[in-house]
Design a protein around this motif. Structure first.
Motif, mmCIF file in Angstrom:
data_model
loop_
_atom_site.group_PDB
_atom_site.id
_atom_site.type_symbol
_atom_site.label_atom_id
_atom_site.label_comp_id
_atom_site.label_asym_id
_atom_site.label_seq_id
_atom_site.Cartn_x
_atom_site.Cartn_y
_atom_site.Cartn_z
ATOM 1 N N ILE A 69 7.736 -25.252 -55.422
ATOM 2 C CA ILE A 69 8.105 -25.283 -56.841
ATOM 3 C C ILE A 69 7.829 -23.914 -57.464
ATOM 4 O O ILE A 69 6.715 -23.388 -57.353
ATOM 5 C CB ILE A 69 7.307 -26.367 -57.604
ATOM 6 C CG1 ILE A 69 7.427 -27.714 -56.908
ATOM 7 C CG2 ILE A 69 7.773 -26.458 -59.047
ATOM 8 C CD1 ILE A 69 8.830 -28.264 -56.843
ATOM 9 N N CYS A 136 15.659 -25.195 -63.035
ATOM 10 C CA CYS A 136 15.822 -26.495 -62.370
ATOM 11 C C CYS A 136 17.185 -26.599 -61.692
ATOM 12 O O CYS A 136 17.285 -27.076 -60.546
ATOM 13 C CB CYS A 136 15.643 -27.635 -63.372
ATOM 14 S SG CYS A 136 13.931 -27.884 -63.914
ATOM 15 N N HIS A 139 17.371 -24.350 -58.490
ATOM 16 C CA HIS A 139 16.581 -24.818 -57.341
ATOM 17 C C HIS A 139 16.895 -26.264 -56.971
ATOM 18 O O HIS A 139 16.379 -26.760 -55.957
ATOM 19 C CB HIS A 139 15.087 -24.667 -57.644
ATOM 20 C CG HIS A 139 14.626 -23.244 -57.704
ATOM 21 N ND1 HIS A 139 14.033 -22.597 -56.643
ATOM 22 C CD2 HIS A 139 14.685 -22.323 -58.711
ATOM 23 C CE1 HIS A 139 13.743 -21.343 -56.989
ATOM 24 N NE2 HIS A 139 14.126 -21.164 -58.241
ATOM 25 N N ILE A 141 15.902 -28.967 -58.582
ATOM 26 C CA ILE A 141 14.656 -29.721 -58.740
ATOM 27 C C ILE A 141 14.593 -30.292 -60.154
ATOM 28 O O ILE A 141 15.225 -29.759 -61.070
ATOM 29 C CB ILE A 141 13.415 -28.838 -58.484
ATOM 30 C CG1 ILE A 141 13.445 -27.581 -59.377
ATOM 31 C CG2 ILE A 141 13.314 -28.445 -57.010
ATOM 32 C CD1 ILE A 141 12.234 -26.683 -59.249
ATOM 33 N N ILE A 144 9.436 -27.926 -63.021
ATOM 34 C CA ILE A 144 8.874 -26.656 -62.559
ATOM 35 C C ILE A 144 7.384 -26.598 -62.878
ATOM 36 O O ILE A 144 6.837 -27.457 -63.580
ATOM 37 C CB ILE A 144 9.576 -25.459 -63.224
ATOM 38 C CG1 ILE A 144 9.232 -25.406 -64.726
ATOM 39 C CG2 ILE A 144 11.075 -25.503 -63.013
ATOM 40 C CD1 ILE A 144 9.484 -24.065 -65.369
ATOM 41 N N ASN A 145 6.734 -25.552 -62.385
ATOM 42 C CA ASN A 145 5.366 -25.222 -62.786
ATOM 43 C C ASN A 145 5.449 -24.247 -63.961
ATOM 44 O O ASN A 145 6.140 -23.231 -63.876
ATOM 45 C CB ASN A 145 4.597 -24.569 -61.640
ATOM 46 C CG ASN A 145 4.424 -25.483 -60.449
ATOM 47 O OD1 ASN A 145 4.154 -26.670 -60.598
ATOM 48 N ND2 ASN A 145 4.595 -24.940 -59.245
ATOM 49 N N ARG A 166 10.100 -32.507 -67.273
ATOM 50 C CA ARG A 166 10.513 -31.192 -66.799
ATOM 51 C C ARG A 166 9.348 -30.351 -66.251
ATOM 52 O O ARG A 166 9.569 -29.243 -65.764
ATOM 53 C CB ARG A 166 11.204 -30.427 -67.943
ATOM 54 C CG ARG A 166 12.675 -30.790 -68.110
ATOM 55 C CD ARG A 166 13.484 -30.188 -66.964
ATOM 56 N NE ARG A 166 14.914 -30.470 -67.076
ATOM 57 C CZ ARG A 166 15.555 -31.287 -66.265
ATOM 58 N NH1 ARG A 166 14.900 -31.924 -65.306
ATOM 59 N NH2 ARG A 166 16.859 -31.466 -66.381
ATOM 60 N N LYS A 168 6.106 -30.042 -63.645
ATOM 61 C CA LYS A 168 5.402 -30.555 -62.473
ATOM 62 C C LYS A 168 3.894 -30.339 -62.611
ATOM 63 O O LYS A 168 3.096 -31.255 -62.454
ATOM 64 C CB LYS A 168 5.936 -29.838 -61.226
ATOM 65 C CG LYS A 168 5.150 -30.071 -59.960
ATOM 66 C CD LYS A 168 5.326 -31.463 -59.433
ATOM 67 C CE LYS A 168 4.646 -31.590 -58.060
ATOM 68 N NZ LYS A 168 4.566 -32.987 -57.623
ATOM 69 N N ASP A 367 1.352 -29.109 -54.623
ATOM 70 C CA ASP A 367 2.738 -28.743 -54.318
ATOM 71 C C ASP A 367 3.297 -29.696 -53.274
ATOM 72 O O ASP A 367 2.844 -29.723 -52.138
ATOM 73 C CB ASP A 367 2.793 -27.307 -53.807
ATOM 74 C CG ASP A 367 4.215 -26.803 -53.662
ATOM 75 O OD1 ASP A 367 4.893 -26.697 -54.696
ATOM 76 O OD2 ASP A 367 4.642 -26.532 -52.528
#
Length: 368
Positions: A69, A136, A139, A141, A144-145, A166, A168, A367
């Motif tokens: 991430i 996002c 990737h 996903i 995100i971080n 949204r 992580k 992660d």
């Protein structure tokens, strides 16, 4: 033979001679230094997204990816994100890249009077949100971080509370949460910014913004300089003189001065929210801060949270940051207290092996 002791006059003459030699060496060093020698934020990166004056950068990898991430770094409006990459050997961003982290950073640009009406809503709901949506999509996903710094940490808290799906993992560094805890430790030289802001009436702030269209960067530079008056008065004589025997120390000094001199203006409406709603009325910790008619409830943040603070931070005193522990709804909450001051945790030599590694180790455990 016994060493002959110098007379006071001879000792003074020798000291004066040494001082003149040091000044001469310093002048020669300064004469050789060019603009390119004091460039900052030089880590290799590319522009991947733009919206109005906001730019999203993605940094080129320097090591094999170790986290699935990516991390988005969000600084505030009171300074520039370039502090996180001051120079090659004093760079949180380079330290994260060396550990295999995929790093993005958002640059809010240089607001002008035309940006008078930009608010926290614009920066959280539009610019920050659109940057995160872009990452996002890129990737593939859902989340995100997010790594928020100072006022950027406040943006990040608001975003994580309003858009929990949204995010992580959430990392905050030197971020104010309870703006009235500045005197909790009884250190009289801490929290002067909080006291200055509380001393302003709403009418004072309105008049300031009306006259300038924004919160001038020069004014904030002056406010920060007056928080440490002795250091401010001495840094261009005693402090600068101490670097004249060492080119590396001199360049370190000049790069920091370059960053300090590049303080952007703060958009007017967002500045009013910062000074009145947050610093004066302390609405964030009370659950009363509203963005677009929605209350920002920190208890809605249930993702893992890492809160990093500086133990000797006179701008964001530790207790104003540590108040987050009892406010968030996450069961996975961690803190890292680092030696040093507000900016020192990012640029001091001692912090280089601690901050980036501490963030990476925490993220790696979460992660998936």
């Amino acid at each position: 033979m016994p060493t002959l002791k110098k007379s006071p006059a001879a000792a003074a003459l020798a000291e004066f001679s040494d001082f003149n030699l040091k000044m001469a060496r310093g002048q020669m060093l300064l004469g050789k230094i060019k603009d390119e020698h004091v460039e900052i934020a030089t880590a290799d990166k590319e522009v991947v997204f733009r919206e109005d004056k906001t730019t999203l950068y993605r940094y080129k990898p320097t090591a094999k990816r170790t986290l699935g991430i990516p991390v988005l770094v969000a600084y505030g409006q009171v300074g520039r994100y370039t502090m996180t990459d001051l120079q090659e050997d004093r760079s949180m961003l380079r330290n994260l890249l060396a550990l295999g982290v995929d790093v993005y950073a958002v640059d809010w640009g240089s607001p002008t009077r035309s940006d008078r009406w930009l608010s926290f809503e614009d920066y959280v709901d539009v610019y920050l949100n659109d940057c995160i949506e872009f990452i996002c999509r890129e990737h593939g996903i859902p989340a995100i971080n997010l790594l928020g710094i100072c006022e950027g940490g406040v943006f990040s808290l608001c975003y994580a509370a309003l858009y929990p799906d949204r995010i992580k993992n959430l990392i905050l560094t030197i971020t104010p949460v309870d703006f009235h805890q500045d005197q909790a430790e009884g250190r009289i030289n801490h929290g002067l910014l909080n006291m200055w802001a509380r001393g302003l009436s709403a009418e004072d702030v309105d008049a300031l913004i009306e006259a300038n269209g924004n919160l001038p960067g020069e004014l904030m530079s002056h406010v920060f300089s007056q928080m440490t008056p002795a250091a401010t008065l001495s840094k261009y004589n005693v402090g600068l003189l101490d670097t004249f025997d060492d080119e590396k120390k001199l360049l370190n000094f000049l790069r920091m001065e370059k960053w300090l001199a590049d303080r952007p203006h703060h958009p007017g409406e967002a500045a009013k929210q910062l000074l009145i709603n947050l610093y004066k009325n302390n609405e964030l910790i009370r659950g009363e801060f509203e963005l677009g008619g929605r209350k920002v409830d920190l208890a809605d943040i249930r993702v893992p949270v890492l809160n990093v603070f500086a133990k000797d931070d006179h701008i964001i005193p530790p207790k104003t940051t540590q108040a987050l522990r009892g406010a968030v709804g996450s069961r996975d909450y961690s803190e890292i207290g680092l030696d040093g001051g507000h900016v020192g945790v990012f640029v001091s030599g001692k912090s280089q092996g601690v901050l980036g590694k501490g963030i990476f180790d925490w993220l790696q455990k979460r992660d998936r």
